[in-house]
Design a protein around this motif. Structure first.
Motif, PDB file in Angstrom:
ATOM      1  N   LYS A 377      23.384 -24.787  -2.015  1.00 11.63           N
ATOM      2  CA  LYS A 377      24.277 -25.833  -2.521  1.00 11.63           C
ATOM      3  C   LYS A 377      23.478 -27.009  -3.068  1.00 11.63           C
ATOM      4  O   LYS A 377      23.773 -27.527  -4.158  1.00 11.63           O
ATOM      5  N   VAL A 378      22.457 -27.414  -2.317  1.00  7.33           N
ATOM      6  CA  VAL A 378      21.622 -28.523  -2.767  1.00  7.33           C
ATOM      7  C   VAL A 378      20.898 -28.159  -4.065  1.00  7.33           C
ATOM      8  O   VAL A 378      20.820 -28.957  -4.999  1.00  7.33           O
ATOM      9  N   SER A 379      20.390 -26.941  -4.129  1.00  7.54           N
ATOM     10  CA  SER A 379      19.672 -26.492  -5.323  1.00  7.54           C
ATOM     11  C   SER A 379      20.586 -26.466  -6.541  1.00  7.54           C
ATOM     12  O   SER A 379      20.185 -26.849  -7.647  1.00  7.54           O
ATOM     13  N   ILE A 380      21.829 -26.035  -6.347  1.00  7.78           N
ATOM     14  CA  ILE A 380      22.789 -25.996  -7.457  1.00  7.78           C
ATOM     15  C   ILE A 380      23.087 -27.407  -7.952  1.00  7.78           C
ATOM     16  O   ILE A 380      23.156 -27.653  -9.167  1.00  7.78           O
ATOM     17  N   LEU A 381      23.252 -28.347  -7.031  1.00 10.10           N
ATOM     18  CA  LEU A 381      23.525 -29.730  -7.425  1.00 10.10           C
ATOM     19  C   LEU A 381      22.360 -30.310  -8.226  1.00 10.10           C
ATOM     20  O   LEU A 381      22.560 -30.996  -9.242  1.00 10.10           O
ATOM     21  N   VAL A 382      21.144 -30.043  -7.776  1.00 15.01           N
ATOM     22  CA  VAL A 382      19.966 -30.530  -8.498  1.00 15.01           C
ATOM     23  C   VAL A 382      19.895 -29.890  -9.881  1.00 15.01           C
ATOM     24  O   VAL A 382      19.624 -30.567 -10.889  1.00 15.01           O
ATOM     25  N   LEU A 383      20.143 -28.583  -9.953  1.00 13.33           N
ATOM     26  CA  LEU A 383      20.112 -27.884 -11.231  1.00 13.33           C
ATOM     27  C   LEU A 383      21.152 -28.446 -12.196  1.00 13.33           C
ATOM     28  O   LEU A 383      20.878 -28.657 -13.389  1.00 13.33           O
ATOM     29  N   LEU A 384      22.356 -28.705 -11.689  1.00 16.79           N
ATOM     30  CA  LEU A 384      23.407 -29.266 -12.545  1.00 16.79           C
ATOM     31  C   LEU A 384      23.033 -30.652 -13.053  1.00 16.79           C
ATOM     32  O   LEU A 384      23.340 -31.004 -14.199  1.00 16.79           O
ATOM     33  N   MET A 385      22.356 -31.442 -12.201  1.00 19.15           N
ATOM     34  CA  MET A 385      21.931 -32.769 -12.644  1.00 19.15           C
ATOM     35  C   MET A 385      20.893 -32.653 -13.751  1.00 19.15           C
ATOM     36  O   MET A 385      20.907 -33.435 -14.720  1.00 19.15           O
ATOM     37  N   ILE A 386      20.003 -31.685 -13.641  1.00 18.48           N
ATOM     38  CA  ILE A 386      19.014 -31.461 -14.696  1.00 18.48           C
ATOM     39  C   ILE A 386      19.706 -31.041 -15.992  1.00 18.48           C
ATOM     40  O   ILE A 386      19.351 -31.499 -17.086  1.00 18.48           O
ATOM     41  N   VAL A 387      20.722 -30.191 -15.866  1.00 17.22           N
ATOM     42  CA  VAL A 387      21.455 -29.715 -17.049  1.00 17.22           C
ATOM     43  C   VAL A 387      22.160 -30.866 -17.753  1.00 17.22           C
ATOM     44  O   VAL A 387      22.056 -31.021 -18.981  1.00 17.22           O
ATOM     45  N   ILE A 388      22.883 -31.695 -17.007  1.00 13.88           N
ATOM     46  CA  ILE A 388      23.623 -32.786 -17.644  1.00 13.88           C
ATOM     47  C   ILE A 388      22.671 -33.822 -18.225  1.00 13.88           C
ATOM     48  O   ILE A 388      22.902 -34.384 -19.295  1.00 13.88           O
ATOM     49  N   GLY A 389      21.539 -34.062 -17.537  1.00 15.56           N
ATOM     50  CA  GLY A 389      20.548 -34.989 -18.083  1.00 15.56           C
ATOM     51  C   GLY A 389      19.931 -34.469 -19.362  1.00 15.56           C
ATOM     52  O   GLY A 389      19.735 -35.213 -20.331  1.00 15.56           O
ATOM     53  N   SER A 390      19.649 -33.162 -19.399  1.00 17.41           N
ATOM     54  CA  SER A 390      19.077 -32.543 -20.603  1.00 17.41           C
ATOM     55  C   SER A 390      20.077 -32.569 -21.754  1.00 17.41           C
ATOM     56  O   SER A 390      19.703 -32.793 -22.917  1.00 17.41           O
ATOM     57  N   ALA A 391      21.350 -32.333 -21.445  1.00 13.67           N
ATOM     58  CA  ALA A 391      22.379 -32.384 -22.481  1.00 13.67           C
ATOM     59  C   ALA A 391      22.477 -33.783 -23.083  1.00 13.67           C
ATOM     60  O   ALA A 391      22.591 -33.949 -24.308  1.00 13.67           O
TER      61      ALA A 391
END
Length: 693
Positions: A377-391
């Motif tokens: 769950k923590v890893s998914i949240l971090v990954l999503l934050m990277i995705v939205i920041g990259s977008a």
């Protein structure tokens, strides 16, 4: 044998702290929606800092005492607490921007999404502040600066306490006191010199969170404090006496402290406003009030009956998502309206933010926080934050995605707002000037005409370049750019703090170069005069951005003379120096300031809240004349004894008897509230062609 996982300590739940959160967030929301009603509501953020420092330090201290502290568990909990609601707000902002924002607006939003995802918004906002910075209320993620300060504190604070605990020193309290004193001293020392950096940087804000940490230490169970003070007999004895006295008079003392805390908090809401040097010494008010209210606890009547009331607790529970949602809604409304929205729209935005906050808390925050803390769950949240920041970053580097269908139909008008000109900056006299930080560009092989001034000089250059080219002359622009009037030996800066604009050098050096260059025959002065003489911007769009503009002579301290006296005294001296050098001088009376965002004159926007379009796209001539009356009267006195100075009034090209126009026949003549667009510059010069002869 497998080592059992460590679980961090859970501080005892205190409904009164949620009640204090409610007061803080409601004050901030009220200030942002109706700043004239709750002038000091922004200090609610400082209350949040103290609460965060208190709760986080309580977790760290108790977990270390129990031998159960784990960095991975600590940061995983922070991620589960912070990321879900933030991701939702960033994604919603990104989506709205796709459909509702123009290209330059979406570009800025993308940059801010990337900064928020990396928790560096405070540094980005600090770097953006300046003469050409957009108004604060057109930045939908502006409010995330405070969240980033907290996250930066969370990153380093556990390491510092852990190193201290397991190093040679055994005193958490003395260390925290030292950090607090140093940070507070930097805050007070720098707030006048560099108010922007003092507002946004962590080193001048950490003292507010560390005050909460001190409070956490003081409220540790007595035996833990006794252990930390072991070996310090006098301190231990004093501390035990204090604890016994408080224990014997707990209710009485708590009531006194809580009343005092509420009183000074209300004092701050009423008496601190955005004109104060903040944080500085004024930040002591909300910090001290939060300390007293938390310290008094539920033993006090205020904590037990008011702050623990169900309504306050409910708002406290949704305070984080409410803080996240309210400002984007208000800011997007401001952007699409092109001006400060009406009361009904602002009230609706606040109500919507409350509803979204409850939904976020109920269906996003609670399920994620209560469903355990798996690594996946923590890893998914971090990954999503990277995705939205990259977008967000992708939108920024691709200039706001102009190909979107939602903005294509106004792109021609938007191109008018993008002020770019072909110009030469190498060779001639430019190389040494640019090396010293002065703006210099030109047309022609050896310009004989130089336009001196602030950012308005570069705008009128576009039209004048065509005029002088028709006469076979080259024309150049010298000067310091935004915020630098064309005056010899004058300091010009946006506030009473440090001189970061360096207008003294940027203007004095090129003026001296002009005087000493015989091939330069004519000098044209262009600047936004009333801004400097009054210290104030004009209208709703930029009026709040200024108000502390400082001018002073090189050899006199600031405040020795009024801005107006400095401006016109230096103008007379500058004109005399140029005339004595045999230069032909022309003074341009500046174009009218509109006082509103030129985007409100667009034929249409992708999304609108009301059907109205600004019609006419103009400011009343009476307002323009009122704004400029004193400036022009003083200028006339200066020019009366200098008959060789030619005067051209640019307003004549834009004003009729009733209005001064920002748009004509669908063409935007301005790129913001006071700068001419490229086509606006050409329009003005063509209308006044004979005046320049």
């Amino acid at each position: 044998m497998t080592r059992p996982p460590r679980h961090l300590a859970h501080p005892q739940y205190r409904p009164d702290i949620d009640g204090l959160r409610a007061i803080a967030v409601l004050a901030v929301v009220a200030f942002h929606a109706f700043p004239q009603v709750v002038k000091g509501g922004f200090i609610g953020v400082d209350v949040f800092f103290v609460i965060s420092g208190f709760l986080i330090s309580t977790i760290i201290f108790e977990s270390l005492d129990n031998g159960m502290f784990s960095f991975s568990a600590f940061y995983a909990r922070r991620i589960r607490r912070i990321f879900p609601a933030l991701l939702l707000v960033l994604a919603a902002s990104f989506s709205f921007g796709w459909f509702g924002l123009l290209a330059d607006e979406y570009k800025q939003l993308g940059k801010h999404i990337a900064a928020a995802a990396g928790f560096v918004s405070n540094f980005l906002l600090q770097s953006e502040t300046g003469y050409f910075d957009n108004a604060a209320d057109t930045k939908p993620l502006l409010h995330l600066w405070s969240l980033c300060i907290e996250e930066q504190f969370y990153i380093i604070w556990p390491f510092m306490i852990w190193i201290l605990r397991y190093g040679k020193s055994k005193s958490n309290l003395l260390f925290v006191l030292l950090i607090t004193i140093v940070s507070f001293s930097m805050n007070v020392w720098n707030v006048e010199k560099d108010p922007v950096a003092t507002f946004y940087t962590p080193q001048t804000r950490f003292w507010e969170l560390s005050c909460g940490s001190i409070l956490a230490w003081l409220l540790l169970p007595a035996h833990r404090c006794h252990h930390e003070l072991k070996g310090k007999k006098h301190l231990n004895a004093i501390w035990l006496i204090v604890l016994n006295f408080i224990s014997d008079n707990k209710v009485f003392i708590s009531n006194i402290i809580s009343v005092f805390g509420i009183f000074i908090l209300l004092y701050g809401f009423v008496n601190i406003d955005k004109g104060a040097e903040f944080p500085g010494k004024w930040a002591v008010v909300p910090v001290l009030s939060a300390i007293f209210i938390i310290l008094s606890g539920e033993s006090a009547w205020i904590g037990r009956k008011i702050l623990s009331n169900r309504i306050f607790v409910w708002f406290g529970l949704i305070s984080y998502p409410l803080y996240l949602w309210h400002w984007p809604l208000l800011s997007f409304a401001r952007i699409v309206e092109g001006e400060v929205p009406g009361h009904a729209i602002r009230i609706a935005a606040v109500m919507m933010s409350v509803g979204l906050a409850w939904l976020t808390y109920q269906f996003v925050e609670r399920p994620i926080r209560q469903d355990g803390g798996s690594k996946a769950k923590v890893s998914i949240l971090v990954l999503l934050m990277i995705v939205i920041g990259s977008a967000g970053y992708s939108v920024y580097v691709h200039d706001g995605l102009k190909f979107r269908d939602s903005v294509k139909f106004v792109q021609n008008q938007m191109d008018d707002l993008d002020f770019k000109i072909d110009r030469m900056t190498k060779g001639w006299l430019c190389d040494p000037l640019i090396a010293r930080g002065t703006r210099c560009f030109y047309s022609g092989s050896n310009p004989s005409v130089v336009i001196m001034g602030d950012s308005h000089a570069a705008r009128i250059y576009v039209g004048l370049r065509e005029f002088y080219s028709a006469q076979g002359k080259g024309v150049a622009v010298f000067g310091g750019g935004g915020g630098c009037p064309p005056l010899l030996n004058v300091v010009s800066k946006m506030s009473s703090g440090d001189d970061t604009q360096n207008c003294l050098v940027k203007m004095s050096d090129p003026l001296k170069q002009i005087i000493n260059t015989p091939t330069i025959e004519e000098v044209i002065f262009a600047s936004r005069g009333p801004l400097y003489t009054t210290s104030n911007g004009f209208g709703d769009f930029d009026g709040d951005r200024y108000g502390q503009w400082v001018l002073h002579d090189e050899n006199n301290p600031q405040g020795a003379k009024s801005n107006s006296d400095v401006f016109f005294g230096a103008l007379g001296a500058t004109l005399d120096a140029l005339l004595a050098a045999g230069k032909k001088v022309t003074y341009l009376l500046d174009v009218p300031e509109l006082g509103f965002d030129i985007r409100s004159c667009l034929a249409s926007r992708p999304i609108t809240l009301t059907s109205r379009t600004r019609e006419p796209c103009a400011v009343l001539r009476s307002q323009f004349e009122s704004r400029n009356r004193d400036f022009r009267a003083r200028l006339s006195q200066v020019l009366a004894s200098r008959a060789d100075v030619k005067v051209v009034d640019l307003a004549e090209a834009l004003c009729d008897e009733k209005y001064c126009y920002g748009s004509k026949d669908g063409v935007l003549l301005y790129s913001d509230d006071d700068h001419l667009s490229r086509r606006g510059s050409e329009y003005v010069v063509h209308r006044l062609w004979d005046k320049f002869r």
